[in-house]
Each structure stands twice: as structure tokens, then as C-alpha cells.
Design an enzyme around this catalytic site. Structure first.
Site, PDB file in Angstrom:
ATOM      1  N   CYS A 118       0.782  -1.151   0.100  1.00 55.74           N
ATOM      2  CA  CYS A 118       0.012  -0.067  -0.049  1.00 55.74           C
ATOM      3  C   CYS A 118       0.736   1.315  -0.049  1.00 55.74           C
ATOM      4  O   CYS A 118       1.443   1.659  -1.030  1.00 55.74           O
ATOM      5  CB  CYS A 118      -0.847  -0.002   1.168  1.00 55.74           C
ATOM      6  SG  CYS A 118      -2.451   1.280   1.025  1.00 55.74           S
ATOM      7  N   HIS A 220      -3.580  -4.726   0.516  1.00 59.97           N
ATOM      8  CA  HIS A 220      -2.930  -5.403   1.741  1.00 59.97           C
ATOM      9  C   HIS A 220      -3.379  -6.943   1.895  1.00 59.97           C
ATOM     10  O   HIS A 220      -3.840  -7.471   2.259  1.00 59.97           O
ATOM     11  CB  HIS A 220      -3.932  -4.655   2.879  1.00 59.97           C
ATOM     12  CG  HIS A 220      -3.653  -3.277   3.151  1.00 59.97           C
ATOM     13  ND1 HIS A 220      -2.754  -2.830   4.101  1.00 59.97           N
ATOM     14  CD2 HIS A 220      -4.197  -2.047   2.535  1.00 59.97           C
ATOM     15  CE1 HIS A 220      -2.536  -1.490   4.072  1.00 59.97           C
ATOM     16  NE2 HIS A 220      -3.572  -1.082   3.201  1.00 59.97           N
ATOM     17  N   GLU A 222      -1.473  -8.753   3.775  1.00 56.67           N
ATOM     18  CA  GLU A 222      -1.315  -9.274   5.096  1.00 56.67           C
ATOM     19  C   GLU A 222      -2.893  -9.549   5.764  1.00 56.67           C
ATOM     20  O   GLU A 222      -3.065 -10.344   6.663  1.00 56.67           O
ATOM     21  CB  GLU A 222      -0.820  -8.256   6.024  1.00 56.67           C
ATOM     22  CG  GLU A 222      -1.510  -6.983   6.296  1.00 56.67           C
ATOM     23  CD  GLU A 222      -1.658  -5.868   5.380  1.00 56.67           C
ATOM     24  OE1 GLU A 222      -2.170  -4.777   5.775  1.00 56.67           O
ATOM     25  OE2 GLU A 222      -0.875  -6.147   4.178  1.00 56.67           O
TER      26      GLU A 222
END
Length: 251
Positions: A118, A220, A222
Site C-alpha cells: 500500500c 493489503h 496481510e
């Protein structure tokens, strides 16, 4: 992979006012899901707090790592790419901007594998001379990437064939991702290539072909790491190869 041979992955972190117990003070922190993704992928996570740095210090930090992850966070200071800040822009975190710029330059110089997430994609583009779209709704006419209030929105990204991203995704030509950004890459920096776009043309992934492993995504990963570790496995495996080469040269 034995514990002693696991690659050391540095992750940049936030520096914000934070509360814990009776304390309310500036603190460096990073959401757990970032370093869990690194350890699940076989790496050892080391957090890197924003701090005063010059090129020599940055080079020393990078020399102690096998890989680098530039994490998400506040908007990059518009002054770094020669613009006035948009009214919606975050208050600049100039210390973090300078720290990550120096680390990234050192990583590129030393050919240390890196992954940008990001904000990290935007830092990469700005560090290499590119610019940023400061408020996507002004350009695309919607908030499809930025619901706010901590809500991630799902968007599809078309993956360019014959790229590192395509290889990491097993040749998939598209991927559904979790988005939380109101800015994106505008003018692409020299040396970068685009490896993923939204159906609206917004750049969603870039790569630096001049290094062995240098990739950054606007989304993102994660947030999906429990189901899909592919990007984290990619940078950890690249870091493991880098570590092996470095150790072989040291023998």
C-alpha cells in the site's frame, strides 16, 4: 529450513500517539498480522521504527537484513514529489518518509529483496521519481478503494503475464484483493514496470526489474495472509536465497 537459516526480514513500522494502560505517548508499532505473515512464510520478523537516518546508517541497517517490507500507513508527503497537499491528505509523517526512502535506496543498492505494501508501493514510486494521485475519488468518481472506518473493500486486479507478480500467483491472470487507500501511483517512475491494474486503470502493482526481487502492491496482502501467503512467501524465499549467497561469500 532450520531456525538458524531463516532469513531476517525487516518491516517498517508506524510512529504515532498510542495508548496502553496508563500511558499515552508517541510509540512505534505494527499490526500483528504483518509479522505473523512473515513468520508463517518462514522468515524472522524484525521491526524498524522511524528514526533519524542518513545513507550510511541506512546501508548499515540493510546490511543486517535479508529482506525488507515497506508496510502501510499514512500518505507520503506531497512535497516529496513536488506538489501541494490535497485537502484530504494525511498530516505528513516526514520522519517515516525520510527513513523509508533511505532504507529503500540502500536495499536497491545492495540488491536486498523487498516488498512494498500500500503506502510502500507509493514510497517506491516517489523514491524513484514518480508521482501520486492524491485523491482517487476525484479521478475515478467512486470510493471503491477507500471505505474508511477500518473497512477493507474487495477489488479485482488484472495481473500482467510474465511478471514476478504473475509467477508468485501461479500464473493467475487476476486476483481479488483487499483495498484500503485513497491514493495511488500516478506518473510511473523510471525503471518500474506495472504488473497489476484495476479495471479502472488504477495501478495496483509495480516491479523493479533491475533487482533480483523488488515488488510492491497497492493492496493489503496481510489481510488475507491466513488464506494466501504467496506474496510473503515470495519475499521470504527471495530473502533466503540472498542469505545463502551472502553466507557463501563470507566462507
Amino acid at each position: 529450513m532450520g531456525t538458524s537459516s531463516r532469513p531476517i526480514i525487516g518491516l517498517t513500522s508506524y510512529l504515532e500517539q498510542a495508548q496502553t494502560g496508563v500511558w499515552d505517548l508517541p510509540a512505534s508499532f505494527l499490526p500483528k498480522i504483518y509479522f505473523e505473515a512473515v513468520t508463517d512464510a518462514g522468515g524472522v520478523a524484525v521491526l524498524l521504527p522511524p528514526q533519524p537516518v542518513d545513507s550510511e546508517i541506512a546501508a548499515s541497517i540493510i546490511q543486517g537484513l535479508d529482506g525488507l517490507i515497506l508496510t502501510g500507513g499514512k500518505d507520503v508527503d506531497a512535497a516529496r514529489y513536488g506538489q501541494e497537499a490535497h485537502p484530504t491528505a494525511d498530516v505528513p509523517r516526514k520522519d517515516r518518509d525520510a527513513f523509508e526512502d533511505a532504507l529503500l535506496r540502500a536495499a536497491i543498492e545492495q540488491n536486498v529483496p523487498f516488498l512494498g505494501i500500500c503506502r510502500g508501493a507509493q514510497v517506491l514510486n516517489v523514491t524513484l521519481g514518480g508521482t501520486i494521485i492524491q485523491h482517487l475519488p476525484d479521478v475515478i468518481g467512486s470510493t471503491r478503494y477507500s471505505a474508511g472506518s477500518g473497512v477493507f473493500l474487495v477489488n479485482d486486479v488484472a495481473v500482467e503475464p510474465d511478471t514476478t507478480l504473475a509467477a508468485l500467483l501461479g500464473g493467475d491472470d487476476s486476483v481479488a484483493v483487499k483495498s484500503y487507500h485513497h491514493q495511488a501511483i500516478d506518473t510511473l517512475a523510471d525503471g518500474l514496470i506495472v504488473s497489476g491494474r484495476g479495471d479502472d486503470g488504477v495501478i495496483q502493482a509495480v516491479e523493479l526489474p533491475s533487482v533480483d526481487f523488488g515488488i510492491a502492491v497497492q493492496w493489503h496482502p496481510e489481510e488475507d495472509a491466513k488464506q494466501d501467503l504467496r506474496l510473503f512467501e515470495g519475499v521470504v524465499k527471495a530473502a533466503a536465497r540472498y542469505r545463502e549467497k551472502r553466507m557463501a561469500l563470507a566462507d
